[in-house]
Design an enzyme around this catalytic site. Sequence first.
Site, PDB file in Angstrom:
ATOM      1  N   GLY A  13      12.445 -51.873 -38.301  1.00 21.86           N
ATOM      2  CA  GLY A  13      12.697 -51.936 -39.743  1.00 21.86           C
ATOM      3  C   GLY A  13      11.424 -51.966 -40.573  1.00 21.86           C
ATOM      4  N   GLY A  17       7.774 -48.230 -38.173  1.00 21.76           N
ATOM      5  CA  GLY A  17       9.084 -47.814 -37.676  1.00 21.76           C
ATOM      6  C   GLY A  17       9.674 -46.713 -38.545  1.00 21.76           C
ATOM      7  N   ASP A 158      -7.367 -44.825 -33.402  1.00 22.78           N
ATOM      8  CA  ASP A 158      -8.831 -44.880 -33.498  1.00 22.78           C
ATOM      9  C   ASP A 158      -9.437 -43.551 -33.038  1.00 22.78           C
ATOM     10  OD1 ASP A 158      -8.805 -47.820 -34.077  1.00 22.78           O
ATOM     11  OD2 ASP A 158      -7.924 -47.848 -32.089  1.00 22.78           O
ATOM     12  N   ARG A 161      -8.870 -40.972 -35.647  1.00 22.11           N
ATOM     13  CA  ARG A 161      -9.775 -41.213 -36.779  1.00 22.11           C
ATOM     14  C   ARG A 161     -11.171 -40.686 -36.452  1.00 22.11           C
ATOM     15  NH1 ARG A 161      -7.645 -47.440 -37.566  1.00 22.11           N
ATOM     16  NH2 ARG A 161      -6.086 -47.020 -39.188  1.00 22.11           N
ATOM     17  N   HIS A 186      -8.926 -52.582 -29.439  1.00 19.80           N
ATOM     18  CA  HIS A 186      -8.490 -52.037 -30.733  1.00 19.80           C
ATOM     19  C   HIS A 186      -8.811 -53.085 -31.793  1.00 19.80           C
ATOM     20  CE1 HIS A 186      -6.258 -50.315 -33.990  1.00 19.80           C
ATOM     21  NE2 HIS A 186      -5.527 -51.404 -34.086  1.00 19.80           N
TER      22      HIS A 186
HETATM   23  P1  NAX Z   1       5.647 -54.289 -40.806  1.00 23.45           P
HETATM   24  O1  NAX Z   1       5.419 -55.711 -41.172  1.00 23.45           O
HETATM   25  O2  NAX Z   1       5.981 -53.287 -41.854  1.00 23.45           O
HETATM   26  O3  NAX Z   1       6.828 -54.218 -39.735  1.00 23.45           O
HETATM   27  C1  NAX Z   1       6.870 -55.035 -38.611  1.00 23.45           C
HETATM   28  C2  NAX Z   1       8.316 -55.244 -38.270  1.00 23.45           C
HETATM   29  O4  NAX Z   1       8.382 -55.961 -37.045  1.00 23.45           O
HETATM   30  C3  NAX Z   1       9.083 -56.062 -39.302  1.00 23.45           C
HETATM   31  O5  NAX Z   1      10.233 -55.338 -39.714  1.00 23.45           O
HETATM   32  C4  NAX Z   1       9.437 -57.335 -38.549  1.00 23.45           C
HETATM   33  O6  NAX Z   1      10.696 -57.864 -38.950  1.00 23.45           O
HETATM   34  C5  NAX Z   1       9.449 -56.844 -37.117  1.00 23.45           C
HETATM   35  N1  NAX Z   1       9.279 -57.878 -36.107  1.00 23.45           N
HETATM   36  C6  NAX Z   1       8.497 -58.987 -36.160  1.00 23.45           C
HETATM   37  N2  NAX Z   1       8.649 -59.718 -35.040  1.00 23.45           N
HETATM   38  C7  NAX Z   1       9.520 -59.031 -34.260  1.00 23.45           C
HETATM   39  C8  NAX Z   1      10.083 -59.288 -32.984  1.00 23.45           C
HETATM   40  N3  NAX Z   1       9.800 -60.402 -32.313  1.00 23.45           N
HETATM   41  N4  NAX Z   1      10.946 -58.398 -32.481  1.00 23.45           N
HETATM   42  C9  NAX Z   1      11.280 -57.279 -33.158  1.00 23.45           C
HETATM   43  N5  NAX Z   1      10.791 -57.000 -34.384  1.00 23.45           N
HETATM   44  C10 NAX Z   1       9.924 -57.863 -34.915  1.00 23.45           C
HETATM   45  O7  NAX Z   1       4.374 -53.855 -39.965  1.00 23.45           O
HETATM   46  P2  NAX Z   1       3.866 -52.379 -39.602  1.00 23.45           P
HETATM   47  O8  NAX Z   1       2.994 -51.888 -40.670  1.00 23.45           O
HETATM   48  O9  NAX Z   1       5.025 -51.566 -39.182  1.00 23.45           O
HETATM   49  O10 NAX Z   1       2.896 -52.700 -38.363  1.00 23.45           O
HETATM   50  C11 NAX Z   1       3.402 -53.156 -37.127  1.00 23.45           C
HETATM   51  C12 NAX Z   1       2.275 -53.595 -36.220  1.00 23.45           C
HETATM   52  O11 NAX Z   1       1.417 -52.505 -35.939  1.00 23.45           O
HETATM   53  C13 NAX Z   1       1.367 -54.683 -36.810  1.00 23.45           C
HETATM   54  O12 NAX Z   1       1.127 -55.652 -35.798  1.00 23.45           O
HETATM   55  C14 NAX Z   1       0.088 -53.938 -37.108  1.00 23.45           C
HETATM   56  O13 NAX Z   1      -1.032 -54.794 -37.088  1.00 23.45           O
HETATM   57  C15 NAX Z   1       0.066 -52.947 -35.991  1.00 23.45           C
HETATM   58  N6  NAX Z   1      -0.803 -51.775 -36.146  1.00 23.45           N
HETATM   59  C16 NAX Z   1      -1.415 -51.304 -35.034  1.00 23.45           C
HETATM   60  C17 NAX Z   1      -2.208 -50.172 -35.044  1.00 23.45           C
HETATM   61  C18 NAX Z   1      -2.862 -49.670 -33.794  1.00 23.45           C
HETATM   62  O14 NAX Z   1      -3.625 -48.703 -33.904  1.00 23.45           O
HETATM   63  N7  NAX Z   1      -2.650 -50.234 -32.607  1.00 23.45           N
HETATM   64  C19 NAX Z   1      -2.466 -49.455 -36.318  1.00 23.45           C
HETATM   65  C20 NAX Z   1      -1.455 -49.724 -37.377  1.00 23.45           C
HETATM   66  C21 NAX Z   1      -0.956 -51.141 -37.449  1.00 23.45           C
HETATM   67  O15 NAX Z   1      -1.876 -51.895 -38.181  1.00 23.45           O
END
Ligand code: NAX
Length: 334
Positions: A13, A17, A158, A161, A186
Amino acid sequence: MSHPITVTITGAGGQIGYALLFRIASGAMFGDTPVRLQLLEIPQGVKAAEGTALELQDSAFPLLAGVEVYDDAARAFDGANVALLVGARPRTAGMERGDLLEANGGIFGPQGKAINDHAADDVRVLVVGNPANTNALIAAAHAPDVPADRFTAMTRLDHNRALAQLSIALDTPVGGIRDVAIWGNHSATQYPDLAHATAAGDPVTGLLENRFEGADGAREWLVETFIPRVANRGAEIIEVRGASSAASAASAAVDHMRDWTAGTQAGWTSAGVVSDGSYGVPEGLVCSFPVESFDGAWHIVQGVERDAFAAARIEASVAELAEEREAVRALGLI
Ligand code: NAX
């Protein structure tokens, strides 16, 4: 039509996603193979995921064999061939690193166990949620029946980028660039490595020397501009966009899974994989390396030479990963 691939997406959500699901359903990740999407959210996120599921239906994707929303990990991972662990606990103001690791341990430990108990035998896991490398380590530790090499962390964003910055600096198409690598965590300590890269077949080192008027100029661009720009790009996106990277992260997840299943075609890419001790990286750490994919598995590229500067930077990033592992061990999370 072939049997559908079951893909579980956590945090479905959220903003990544929202960008990711439509690309998977359109066939960008697995080509012509139909997909069944199983979305996992926490109760507060279920409505958003359900709304996205309705929009997926409305897109009438011919390859979408079904979409379900769950707030229960056992059901969401049932039969999963692919698990994209996107949902994580973000760092909030005043939160110490230990608190962050503990909060995420509470998510990725149980999800690892649910994967172990309910996913398909061929499950492949990509952890996107941060701190991605250590979250992958925690999940793998709770899935003793799943081979460790099925757990990976995303450093493809990364990598992409780095490709883009190089393409801009040299005014050369991204598609002709090969053998760039991201080493380490990362995080801002990662080491983006261009030493072996080529563009349209020419060594990038020489091209940079031409572009920046000699070896000193090229070095200065590399150290002062390129490396920090790539390593801190996430912060730059937040500053400019007012929200963290979402579509580019989703795109990188598509690239990572497509290459893992279909194989890499044009040289190296980068992925956080479980270290087998290559390059002196302690065994078991989930570390980014230059990798290639064939026979359905990632393989760390061997024999890559690193000069003293590169070796020191990689060592520092690996030390951060080792510290994170110690911290989650001390917290009893692995
Ligand atoms: P959002 O806050 O928009 O969405 C995260 C979603 O995860 C929320 O809907 C929340 O309800 C849900 N959630 C939280 N705990 C959960 C659980 N235990 N089970 C299932 N769902 C759960 O974050 P978003 O921008 O989508 O980023 C998601 C993650 O990606 C973050 O941790 C962010 O730091 C990480 N990223 C990683 C990147 C990478 O290169 N590895 C880059 C992009 C991003 O920053």
